[in-house]
Design an enzyme around this catalytic site. Sequence first.
Site, PDB file in Angstrom:
ATOM      1  N   CYS A   4     -22.608  40.322  14.000  1.00 23.98           N
ATOM      2  CA  CYS A   4     -23.769  39.965  13.188  1.00 23.98           C
ATOM      3  C   CYS A   4     -23.425  38.802  12.274  1.00 23.98           C
ATOM      4  O   CYS A   4     -22.281  38.338  12.231  1.00 23.98           O
ATOM      5  CB  CYS A   4     -24.246  41.163  12.365  1.00 23.98           C
ATOM      6  SG  CYS A   4     -23.020  41.678  11.137  1.00 23.98           S
ATOM      7  N   CYS A  42       0.842  -1.216   0.000  1.00 21.92           N
ATOM      8  CA  CYS A  42       0.000   0.000   0.000  1.00 21.92           C
ATOM      9  C   CYS A  42       0.871   1.257   0.000  1.00 21.92           C
ATOM     10  O   CYS A  42       0.686   2.161  -0.824  1.00 21.92           O
ATOM     11  CB  CYS A  42      -0.905   0.015   1.228  1.00 21.92           C
ATOM     12  SG  CYS A  42      -2.050  -1.364   1.346  1.00 21.92           S
ATOM     13  N   ASP A  88      29.693  24.347  16.683  1.00 19.73           N
ATOM     14  CA  ASP A  88      28.624  25.073  17.367  1.00 19.73           C
ATOM     15  C   ASP A  88      28.382  26.467  16.812  1.00 19.73           C
ATOM     16  O   ASP A  88      27.383  27.098  17.149  1.00 19.73           O
ATOM     17  CB  ASP A  88      28.951  25.205  18.861  1.00 19.73           C
ATOM     18  CG  ASP A  88      30.015  26.264  19.110  1.00 19.73           C
ATOM     19  OD1 ASP A  88      31.032  26.270  18.381  1.00 19.73           O
ATOM     20  OD2 ASP A  88      29.836  27.078  20.028  1.00 19.73           O
ATOM     21  N   ASP A 126      35.552  21.268  16.097  1.00 23.02           N
ATOM     22  CA  ASP A 126      35.876  22.678  16.255  1.00 23.02           C
ATOM     23  C   ASP A 126      36.304  22.867  17.712  1.00 23.02           C
ATOM     24  O   ASP A 126      35.852  22.130  18.595  1.00 23.02           O
ATOM     25  CB  ASP A 126      34.639  23.528  15.950  1.00 23.02           C
ATOM     26  CG  ASP A 126      34.813  24.970  16.344  1.00 23.02           C
ATOM     27  OD1 ASP A 126      35.768  25.597  15.866  1.00 23.02           O
ATOM     28  OD2 ASP A 126      34.011  25.463  17.162  1.00 23.02           O
ATOM     29  N   CYS A 157     -20.410  38.987   9.988  1.00 19.21           N
ATOM     30  CA  CYS A 157     -19.094  38.688  10.586  1.00 19.21           C
ATOM     31  C   CYS A 157     -18.783  37.199  10.458  1.00 19.21           C
ATOM     32  O   CYS A 157     -17.712  36.799   9.985  1.00 19.21           O
ATOM     33  CB  CYS A 157     -19.063  39.083  12.058  1.00 19.21           C
ATOM     34  SG  CYS A 157     -19.319  40.841  12.364  1.00 19.21           S
ATOM     35  N   ASP A 216      30.932  27.351  11.519  1.00 17.67           N
ATOM     36  CA  ASP A 216      31.050  25.895  11.360  1.00 17.67           C
ATOM     37  C   ASP A 216      30.030  25.345  10.371  1.00 17.67           C
ATOM     38  O   ASP A 216      30.139  24.192   9.942  1.00 17.67           O
ATOM     39  CB  ASP A 216      30.844  25.184  12.711  1.00 17.67           C
ATOM     40  CG  ASP A 216      31.917  25.565  13.727  1.00 17.67           C
ATOM     41  OD1 ASP A 216      33.069  25.732  13.320  1.00 17.67           O
ATOM     42  OD2 ASP A 216      31.581  25.702  14.921  1.00 17.67           O
TER      43      ASP A 216
END
Length: 794
Positions: free
Chosen positions: A83, A19, A689, A495, A86, A693
């Site tokens: 109303c 499926c 970080d 790093d 709206c 990097d």
Amino acid sequence: MSEMKHMSLNITGMTCAACSNRIEKVLNKMDGVDAKVNLAMESASVDYDPEHVASDQIMAKIEKLGYGVQMERADFDITGMTCAACSTRIEKVLNKMEGVSTASVNLTDESAVVEYQNGMVDREAIIERIRKLGYDASVHVDRESKATRKEEELKKKRIQLYAAALLSFPLLLTMIDHLFGLPVPHLLMNPWVQFLLATPVQFIIGKQFYVGAYKSLKNKSANMDVLVALGTSAAYFYSLAESIRAMINPGREMHLYYETSAILITLILLGKYFEAVAKGRTTQAISSLLNLQAKEATLLRDGEEVKVPVDQVKAGDILIVKPGEKVPVDGEVIRGNTAIDESMITGESIPIEKQTGDAVIGSTINKNGHIQVKATKVGKDTALAGIIKVVEEAQGSKAPIQRMADIISGYFVPIVVAIAVITFASWMLFVAPGNFTQALEVAIAVLVIACPCALGLATPTSIMVGTGKAAELGILFKGGEHLENTHKVDTIVFDKTGTLTNGTPEVTDFEGDEQALMLAASAERNSEHPLAEAIVSYAQNAGNELHEVTDFEAVPGHGIKAMANNSEVLVGTRMFLEKHSVEYGNYELKMEQWENEGKTAMLIAVDRTVKGVIAVADTIKDSAPEALKQLSDAGYELIMLTGDNERTANAIASQLGLDQVVAQVVPEQKADKIKEIQQRGKKVAMVGDGVNDAPALVVADVGIAIGTGTDVAIEAADLTILGGDLALIHKGILMSKKTMKNIRQNLFWALAYNSAGIPVAAIGLLAPWIAGAAMAFSSVSVVTNSLRLKRVKI
């Protein structure tokens, strides 16, 4: 080509891998569509080009294939309507929104009921559209949450199973009579009693298999429903024909298989029920994350505290957070001081001190202070919502290894039907010539043993559980492909700043006169340099009162000069002091010693006399040495990448136990260095970080972002470590290895089961009801094996 759009669809009616493969194949044939369909998640992830295809065309195509697209439904409270015009206006605008199926607005009770496709539009977008019309809206109750629907589906499966079992049990007794000759009530041996028991099972409870088979065949494909419908129908209608012949010719020996068809359906329903229960357990990671979210918030309105559901909080609202309460949304402290337990996000067990101006994260726990928070990020923009989104997308994604299973299962059902026909003909012509009953029984066994469900579930269930378990540990994989790639890594590049180190300079050593330190800190308070901040912080923590400063002068790269407490203060390098004719020879050895340790040493002179020397360094993270040792012991090649000079870089590497260092690398060169390592045939993971990097994280085979870093780095990475604990890198790799091992186990047993089961059934050694039981529980065994990942220790 215009910008691609994305939507996530909940699909109903899929029963096996055939499926999901069929839907995926058909969608991908549509112009401008890239779709991935996940059987275990019962979902589709679709990227499409709106210039070539509309979202409703995609959903219509799925429905044309015979499957359903599940809509979300939510109630909204609307204020400001006066109303009927709206309510009519709101209803008309909502119905035109892409992703909204139907919207009904009720003026009398000021409410709206909206059915919408999650992934194309969400509640916040609906509320925002209503607000743009000049009204206000908030979520009232989600009357059909996904969890409720799942529970209702499970309840329906349970009722079907109980009904089928109740009707099939008497027929099971007749099977016992056939097999073992045990006495059973004579009434049960009556063919028309068996007919009355088997018919509701076959056509009412088993209707789902006929509907599924019809839709599948109508769309020129074949799924598990085809196998079940063929097998059980053959047994049922042959038995019915035998019953009619016996009625016409009393005393004629009958070969009835009513029990075979009924028990087969019951066993398949039992397997489906257990499978649904097990699949529900695979999504517990998402449920546990959702449970972390705050349910209510206390708003400050016109000087009064008002409790509201967290869904009603808007950016800019002022919130009151009392001790022991969860911070409702991401925000900024505007009044008060406290400590916040952020362990759920950062992994840091010690509560973090917060004061005015500090950022707070939604769903973290306020420990002891009474604070006011200005909401900055709400709804889907919060940190926790982002984590949940990553986990959901990862659980719904496909690993490359799944393609093999998809290809196999796509051709599997037609091949099985062909094998069943050949088997029937072989028995009729050669094995047991003219024995229609025996040939039919063997063919039915072949049909029912060959369900490809286990094959279709083998990969996605493992990915769902594996990524969920990783998320609980604080490791966020962005997708199944990244989960698979991570275990191939043999080289890890780090790093330095903010990854192996804390990223903020700290004073590590001071030698000299305390009064000189106080004067130096007073002068440095006027500087914006990070080293200056470290000196000021160090002096203040020591309890020193700082002086007012005049005549401040900073010489970039060299030092500062100022007047403090009627004294001339100089802080800086050797060259800076030489320029001001200050002798520093007594401190030269100490400076060299600290510099060899990778620290930045600065001299302090008061009234042209050196009074001390201070060293500042970006300190190593506490978790770094042990984490790197673990990775090294596990056989990974470790490399540190830094812009520092070689002496400083080697000093840091020595403290970390690293042998390989690439120093003086400017940010734009980092990606090139990764490529150089890859050209040596290495599979590289890059850990970083910062913004600089991001290119290297993208180029690497696996990009690993530290969760305490920048959003850009996290966005570029394939995997995020929450909280910055480097020990999680090794755990992430181990989680990848264990998940891949689990997937291979699932695929092996699913393929082995079918490969062994079909020939056993074809030679007549497998009764149809045994084949049905084996088929039903093969899927359960695969899902159960995947669930073992929840208990894995890493």
